[in-house]
Write a protein that holds these residues in place. Sequence first.
Motif, short mmCIF file in Angstrom:
data_model
loop_
_atom_site.label_atom_id
_atom_site.label_comp_id
_atom_site.label_asym_id
_atom_site.label_seq_id
_atom_site.Cartn_x
_atom_site.Cartn_y
_atom_site.Cartn_z
N MET A 1 -0.15 13.30 33.57
CA MET A 1 0.50 11.97 32.64
C MET A 1 -0.27 11.37 33.00
O MET A 1 0.19 10.80 34.73
N LEU A 2 -1.11 10.22 32.79
CA LEU A 2 -2.07 9.06 33.12
C LEU A 2 -0.32 8.28 33.05
O LEU A 2 0.01 7.71 32.57
N THR A 3 -0.49 7.71 34.50
CA THR A 3 0.60 6.78 34.68
C THR A 3 0.52 5.24 34.96
O THR A 3 1.15 4.26 34.80
N GLN A 4 -0.96 5.02 35.73
CA GLN A 4 -1.33 3.85 35.57
C GLN A 4 -2.67 3.99 35.43
O GLN A 4 -3.39 4.64 35.60
N ASP B 1 -6.78 3.37 36.73
CA ASP B 1 -7.65 3.46 38.09
C ASP B 1 -8.71 2.86 36.85
O ASP B 1 -9.20 3.63 36.10
N ASN B 2 -9.20 2.10 37.66
CA ASN B 2 -10.86 1.34 37.46
C ASN B 2 -11.65 2.72 37.33
O ASN B 2 -12.39 2.64 36.86
N GLY B 3 -11.64 3.39 38.25
CA GLY B 3 -12.31 4.10 38.51
C GLY B 3 -12.09 5.33 37.62
O GLY B 3 -13.25 6.82 37.51
N LEU B 4 -11.32 6.02 37.40
CA LEU B 4 -11.32 7.18 36.01
C LEU B 4 -11.59 7.26 34.91
O LEU B 4 -11.90 6.42 34.07
N LYS B 5 -12.32 8.13 35.24
CA LYS B 5 -13.13 8.29 33.36
C LYS B 5 -12.39 9.83 32.83
O LYS B 5 -12.19 10.82 33.39
N PHE B 6 -12.72 9.64 31.21
CA PHE B 6 -12.21 10.67 31.13
C PHE B 6 -13.25 11.40 30.02
O PHE B 6 -14.02 10.62 28.86
N ASN B 7 -14.56 11.94 29.82
CA ASN B 7 -15.73 12.22 28.92
C ASN B 7 -15.70 13.71 29.10
O ASN B 7 -15.48 14.19 29.61
N ASN B 8 -16.27 14.12 27.38
CA ASN B 8 -16.21 15.43 27.03
C ASN B 8 -14.85 15.91 27.34
O ASN B 8 -15.15 17.03 27.18
N ASN B 9 -13.76 14.97 26.73
CA ASN B 9 -12.60 16.47 27.10
C ASN B 9 -12.17 16.92 25.88
O ASN B 9 -12.21 15.76 24.42
N CYS B 10 -11.25 18.14 25.42
CA CYS B 10 -10.37 17.95 24.00
C CYS B 10 -9.40 17.64 24.89
O CYS B 10 -8.73 18.59 25.04
N LEU B 11 -8.64 16.69 24.03
CA LEU B 11 -6.73 15.95 24.16
C LEU B 11 -6.45 16.63 22.67
O LEU B 11 -6.43 15.54 21.91
N PHE B 12 -5.72 17.29 22.43
CA PHE B 12 -5.11 17.74 22.06
C PHE B 12 -3.81 18.18 22.60
O PHE B 12 -2.79 18.78 23.34
N PRO B 13 -2.52 17.93 21.55
CA PRO B 13 -2.56 17.38 20.78
C PRO B 13 -2.68 15.13 20.03
O PRO B 13 -2.50 15.16 21.71
N SER B 14 -3.36 15.01 19.16
CA SER B 14 -4.24 13.81 19.14
C SER B 14 -2.87 12.93 19.31
O SER B 14 -3.19 12.04 20.22
N SER B 15 -2.07 13.12 19.45
CA SER B 15 -1.09 12.03 18.68
C SER B 15 0.03 11.78 19.75
O SER B 15 0.36 11.07 20.68
N PHE C 1 -2.04 11.94 23.02
CA PHE C 1 -3.12 11.13 24.10
C PHE C 1 -3.44 10.16 23.91
O PHE C 1 -3.91 8.75 24.16
N THR C 2 -3.80 9.36 22.60
CA THR C 2 -4.14 8.37 21.38
C THR C 2 -2.45 7.34 21.66
O THR C 2 -2.80 6.23 22.15
N ALA C 3 -1.98 7.80 21.95
CA ALA C 3 -0.08 7.05 22.81
C ALA C 3 0.04 6.82 23.90
O ALA C 3 0.80 5.81 24.16
N LEU C 4 -0.61 7.36 24.48
CA LEU C 4 -0.73 6.85 25.78
C LEU C 4 -1.42 5.35 25.85
O LEU C 4 -2.44 4.80 25.82
N ASN C 5 -1.16 4.53 27.31
CA ASN C 5 -1.56 3.61 27.56
C ASN C 5 -2.75 3.91 28.53
O ASN C 5 -2.29 4.34 30.37
#
Length: 116
Positions: free
Chosen positions: A1-4, A6-20, A22-26
């Motif tokens: 889980m993403l808790t803080q 990171d300016n260098g962190l990237k999430f590209n071309n991933n399947c993030l399921f269930p959407s609820s 991942f969309t709720a994360l800060n």
Amino acid sequence: MLTQADNGLKFNNNCLFPSSTFTALNWGTTVRSNNFYEDPVFVNPIGRNGLDAAKGYDVGAGCHVVNAGVFINNNGGQDFAGSTLPSGNPDVGAFQHAFIANAGSSLAYAYVRNGT
């Protein structure tokens, strides 16, 4: 889980399921691009051992992850099961697929023509 963030962190071309989930994360300043949130339609995600366990998380035909990955130079040339990766965009996930809709007899020709 993403808790803080990171300016260098990237999430590209991933399947993030269930959407609820991942969309709720800060995500903070994390860069997100070309991700999708649809069900990956796993073939048979049940407990097994070794490669058989991983194969249960393979995706079904017509899944949106096919050819949705990002090409990476020097990627090792094989997926998790040892299948050859394409010279273009691979599939998202551990396995490369060969789904060709309405291919008929042209499927064999496609494999011979490109040398794989």
